[in-house]
Design a protein around this motif. Sequence first.
Motif, PDB file in Angstrom:
ATOM      1  N   LEU A  78       1.368  37.879   3.593  1.00 22.03           N
ATOM      2  CA  LEU A  78       0.051  38.168   3.035  1.00 22.03           C
ATOM      3  C   LEU A  78      -0.778  36.894   2.881  1.00 22.03           C
ATOM      4  N   ALA A  79      -0.117  35.790   2.493  1.00 15.03           N
ATOM      5  CA  ALA A  79      -0.846  34.552   2.210  1.00 15.03           C
ATOM      6  C   ALA A  79      -1.419  33.905   3.465  1.00 15.03           C
ATOM      7  N   LYS A  80      -0.829  34.160   4.623  1.00 15.22           N
ATOM      8  CA  LYS A  80      -1.290  33.473   5.830  1.00 15.22           C
ATOM      9  C   LYS A  80      -2.115  34.372   6.758  1.00 15.22           C
ATOM     10  N   ARG A  81      -2.528  35.550   6.291  1.00  6.15           N
ATOM     11  CA  ARG A  81      -3.348  36.420   7.133  1.00  6.15           C
ATOM     12  C   ARG A  81      -4.717  35.788   7.397  1.00  6.15           C
ATOM     13  N   PRO A  82      -5.249  35.898   8.616  1.00  4.62           N
ATOM     14  CA  PRO A  82      -6.591  35.372   8.900  1.00  4.62           C
ATOM     15  C   PRO A  82      -7.648  36.116   8.089  1.00  4.62           C
ATOM     16  N   ARG A 129      -6.886  36.127  -5.826  1.00  5.35           N
ATOM     17  CA  ARG A 129      -5.483  36.165  -5.517  1.00  5.35           C
ATOM     18  C   ARG A 129      -4.734  37.099  -6.434  1.00  5.35           C
ATOM     19  N   ALA A 130      -3.755  37.770  -5.823  1.00  6.91           N
ATOM     20  CA  ALA A 130      -2.857  38.616  -6.583  1.00  6.91           C
ATOM     21  C   ALA A 130      -1.533  37.891  -6.681  1.00  6.91           C
ATOM     22  N   LEU A 154       2.888  44.561  -1.854  1.00  6.79           N
ATOM     23  CA  LEU A 154       3.920  43.918  -2.670  1.00  6.79           C
ATOM     24  C   LEU A 154       4.736  44.947  -3.460  1.00  6.79           C
ATOM     25  N   TRP A 155       4.099  46.030  -3.867  1.00  6.02           N
ATOM     26  CA  TRP A 155       4.799  47.051  -4.654  1.00  6.02           C
ATOM     27  C   TRP A 155       5.682  47.948  -3.794  1.00  6.02           C
ATOM     28  N   LEU A 182       7.498  34.589  -7.241  1.00 11.01           N
ATOM     29  CA  LEU A 182       6.655  34.652  -6.057  1.00 11.01           C
ATOM     30  C   LEU A 182       5.541  33.610  -6.150  1.00 11.01           C
ATOM     31  N   PRO A 183       5.201  32.958  -5.017  1.00 12.91           N
ATOM     32  CA  PRO A 183       4.058  32.044  -5.034  1.00 12.91           C
ATOM     33  C   PRO A 183       2.755  32.830  -5.119  1.00 12.91           C
ATOM     34  N   PRO A 184       1.650  32.174  -5.505  1.00 10.51           N
ATOM     35  CA  PRO A 184       0.355  32.866  -5.510  1.00 10.51           C
ATOM     36  C   PRO A 184       0.029  33.396  -4.111  1.00 10.51           C
ATOM     37  N   VAL A 185      -0.563  34.564  -4.063  1.00  6.27           N
ATOM     38  CA  VAL A 185      -0.936  35.188  -2.792  1.00  6.27           C
ATOM     39  C   VAL A 185      -2.465  35.247  -2.721  1.00  6.27           C
ATOM     40  N   PRO A 186      -3.106  34.319  -1.997  1.00  7.28           N
ATOM     41  CA  PRO A 186      -4.573  34.374  -1.915  1.00  7.28           C
ATOM     42  C   PRO A 186      -5.028  35.530  -1.039  1.00  7.28           C
ATOM     43  N   VAL A 187      -6.033  36.251  -1.499  1.00  9.07           N
ATOM     44  CA  VAL A 187      -6.668  37.310  -0.720  1.00  9.07           C
ATOM     45  C   VAL A 187      -8.131  36.908  -0.616  1.00  9.07           C
TER      46      VAL A 187
END
Length: 236
Positions: free
Chosen positions: A160-164, A13-14, A52-53, A20-25
């Motif tokens: 980004l967090a909810k992408r399949p 995760r980034a 994000l940038w 911002l909440p954690p963004v799992p990748v």
Amino acid sequence: RQERREACHQPGRARHGEGLPPVPVKNVYAADRDPNLLAYAAIDMARAFATLWDTPYGPPPPLQLSLEAILETDPIEEWVENIYLDRSQLRPGKPLEISVKLRRNDGPASFERFTIQVPHAWANDEVQFVAVGGELAEAIGFEVHGVPRPTELPQVAKWLAKRPDQGHLYLLAIRRGVGMTAGVDALQFLPPTVVAQLSGDFSRQERALGVAWEDKRQRPGIVQGGAGALVSVLAQ
């Protein structure tokens, strides 16, 4: 002669530390003797950072990265071969059994089974059930819901967090209905009067289709391809 094959499971995760909440990748990668395999995970992480940038919502946020990767020597690549429904005409309020057949590249087949209670709102309608991997699930989401139009950085992180991801099999039920996309959220099956009241903002777009139901199953590798079935729902 058996060739060496590799697979990489890459949850990570980034995130940034200022609201911002954690963004799992999270994703799964598989290939036969691909020297670039390990680069795919780095590319996905870099794209998340870049998204994000590269926004108009103020200066680039500070980001922090945590990474976990699992490397296996036997990759699993599966293809969605078929979808089976236990009936072609559905009745509202009654259960529907759905089986999805998947086949590995090296031959063996397996099944994932789903059960859904047919909603009364589906009466006198047609529903398209689609079984797909993560890549096609995201493409279908864009087609049904439209392209996300965020208006602030937290919405970008939410999208980004909810992408399949490729490590799951997704089963979607798609039907016609008035709705709209607001920012990165899909507002589905709304009364036309509500859509009229909410329209007019550049971040909102009217839609004629919606995902009426969805479920997913974790799989041991990547899922490719897809299969669908169109069914009719009887009157109540």
